[in-house]
Design a protein around this motif. Structure first.
Motif, short mmCIF file in Angstrom:
data_model
loop_
_atom_site.label_atom_id
_atom_site.label_comp_id
_atom_site.label_asym_id
_atom_site.label_seq_id
_atom_site.Cartn_x
_atom_site.Cartn_y
_atom_site.Cartn_z
N ILE A 184 -23.17 4.18 -67.71
CA ILE A 184 -22.39 5.18 -66.96
C ILE A 184 -20.94 5.05 -67.40
N PRO A 185 -20.43 5.99 -68.21
CA PRO A 185 -19.08 5.84 -68.77
C PRO A 185 -17.98 5.74 -67.73
N GLU A 186 -18.18 6.31 -66.56
CA GLU A 186 -17.16 6.29 -65.52
C GLU A 186 -17.05 4.93 -64.82
N VAL A 187 -18.01 4.04 -65.05
CA VAL A 187 -17.89 2.66 -64.57
C VAL A 187 -17.09 1.93 -65.64
N THR A 188 -15.82 1.66 -65.34
CA THR A 188 -14.92 1.11 -66.35
C THR A 188 -14.80 -0.41 -66.30
N GLU A 189 -15.19 -1.01 -65.19
CA GLU A 189 -15.15 -2.47 -65.07
C GLU A 189 -16.31 -2.91 -64.19
N CYS A 190 -16.83 -4.10 -64.48
CA CYS A 190 -17.92 -4.67 -63.68
C CYS A 190 -17.74 -6.18 -63.65
N TYR A 191 -17.69 -6.74 -62.45
CA TYR A 191 -17.46 -8.17 -62.27
C TYR A 191 -18.58 -8.80 -61.46
N TYR A 192 -18.92 -10.04 -61.78
CA TYR A 192 -19.73 -10.89 -60.91
C TYR A 192 -18.76 -11.44 -59.87
N ILE A 193 -19.15 -11.43 -58.60
CA ILE A 193 -18.28 -11.96 -57.56
C ILE A 193 -19.09 -12.81 -56.57
N THR A 194 -18.37 -13.55 -55.75
CA THR A 194 -19.00 -14.29 -54.66
C THR A 194 -18.80 -13.49 -53.38
N GLY A 195 -19.49 -13.88 -52.33
CA GLY A 195 -19.32 -13.21 -51.05
C GLY A 195 -20.48 -12.29 -50.74
N ASN A 196 -20.17 -11.16 -50.12
CA ASN A 196 -21.19 -10.24 -49.63
C ASN A 196 -21.87 -9.45 -50.73
N TYR A 197 -21.27 -9.40 -51.92
CA TYR A 197 -21.81 -8.60 -53.01
C TYR A 197 -22.08 -9.48 -54.22
N THR A 198 -22.92 -8.98 -55.10
CA THR A 198 -23.19 -9.67 -56.36
C THR A 198 -22.27 -9.14 -57.44
N LEU A 199 -22.05 -7.82 -57.44
CA LEU A 199 -21.23 -7.17 -58.45
C LEU A 199 -20.15 -6.33 -57.79
N TYR A 200 -19.05 -6.16 -58.51
CA TYR A 200 -17.94 -5.33 -58.04
C TYR A 200 -17.52 -4.45 -59.19
N LEU A 201 -17.45 -3.13 -58.95
CA LEU A 201 -17.19 -2.15 -60.00
C LEU A 201 -15.87 -1.43 -59.78
N LYS A 202 -15.29 -1.00 -60.88
CA LYS A 202 -14.19 -0.02 -60.86
C LYS A 202 -14.78 1.25 -61.44
N ILE A 203 -14.64 2.36 -60.71
CA ILE A 203 -15.22 3.64 -61.10
C ILE A 203 -14.10 4.68 -61.12
N ILE A 204 -14.13 5.58 -62.10
CA ILE A 204 -13.20 6.70 -62.12
C ILE A 204 -14.00 8.00 -62.09
N ALA A 205 -13.41 9.02 -61.48
CA ALA A 205 -14.08 10.33 -61.38
C ALA A 205 -13.03 11.44 -61.43
N LYS A 206 -13.48 12.63 -61.78
CA LYS A 206 -12.57 13.77 -61.89
C LYS A 206 -12.15 14.32 -60.53
N ASP A 207 -13.08 14.28 -59.57
CA ASP A 207 -12.78 14.81 -58.23
C ASP A 207 -13.79 14.20 -57.26
N HIS A 208 -13.70 14.61 -55.99
CA HIS A 208 -14.58 13.99 -54.98
C HIS A 208 -16.05 14.31 -55.23
N GLU A 209 -16.36 15.49 -55.74
CA GLU A 209 -17.76 15.83 -56.02
C GLU A 209 -18.30 14.98 -57.16
N HIS A 210 -17.50 14.78 -58.18
CA HIS A 210 -17.90 13.92 -59.29
C HIS A 210 -18.14 12.49 -58.79
N MET A 211 -17.26 11.99 -57.91
CA MET A 211 -17.43 10.64 -57.35
C MET A 211 -18.72 10.57 -56.54
#
Length: 150
Positions: free
Chosen positions: A90-117
């Motif tokens: 998914i090209p709009e996922v620009t970063e992906c991290y392994y993290i501790t806590g409540n989640y396994t992964l944490y992403l940075k996502i970009i989108a053109k507008d709210h519908e795209h998101m």
């Protein structure tokens, strides 16, 4: 640990200020040979300290007005490799991290507008088998982004 001397640090500072700077210009600035600069940059890349010289894109000027951070919980953590491979498609996922806590992964996502998101979150990310839950926070702008100070 990789040892950086003063020349390595100065070369990295020059490249950080202008990644397009010619090796000859760096050499002149530092009072060393072009060959030395080339060898040092090659060594820094071979050691993985310098991972590349890439443009920094202004996502907003390219029409991507929405940014978000998404925490992902997996049904089974051992599925993470497969899920990361799907997220990487998914090209709009620009970063992906392994993290501790409540989640396994944490992403940075970009989108053109709210519908795209919405499409990214509900139709692409949430449909990946093995994702149990997502939680998304919309970003309102980057206060700053920088490399570590040398």
């Amino acid at each position: 640990m990789n040892h950086l001397d003063d020349f390595d640090i100065q070369i990295l500072k020059q490249l950080e200020a202008d990644g397009r700077m010619a090796y000859s210009a760096i050499a002149t600035e530092l009072g060393v040979s072009n060959t030395m600069v080339h060898q040092r940059i090659t060594r820094l890349m071979d050691q993985g300290i310098l991972t590349g010289i890439k443009p920094v894109l202004d996502e907003k000027k390219l029409g991507y007005d929405w940014g978000a951070f998404t925490g992902i919980s997996l049904e089974k953590d051992h599925d993470s490799k497969r899920i990361i491979e799907e997220l990487h498609k998914i090209p709009e996922v620009t970063e992906c991290y392994y993290i501790t806590g409540n989640y396994t992964l944490y992403l940075k996502i970009i989108a053109k507008d709210h519908e795209h998101m919405r499409q990214l979150l509900y139709e692409k990310i949430d449909s990946i088998a093995g994702i149990a839950k997502t939680e998304t926070i919309i970003e309102l702008g980057c206060a700053f982004r920088r490399n570590i100070v040398l």
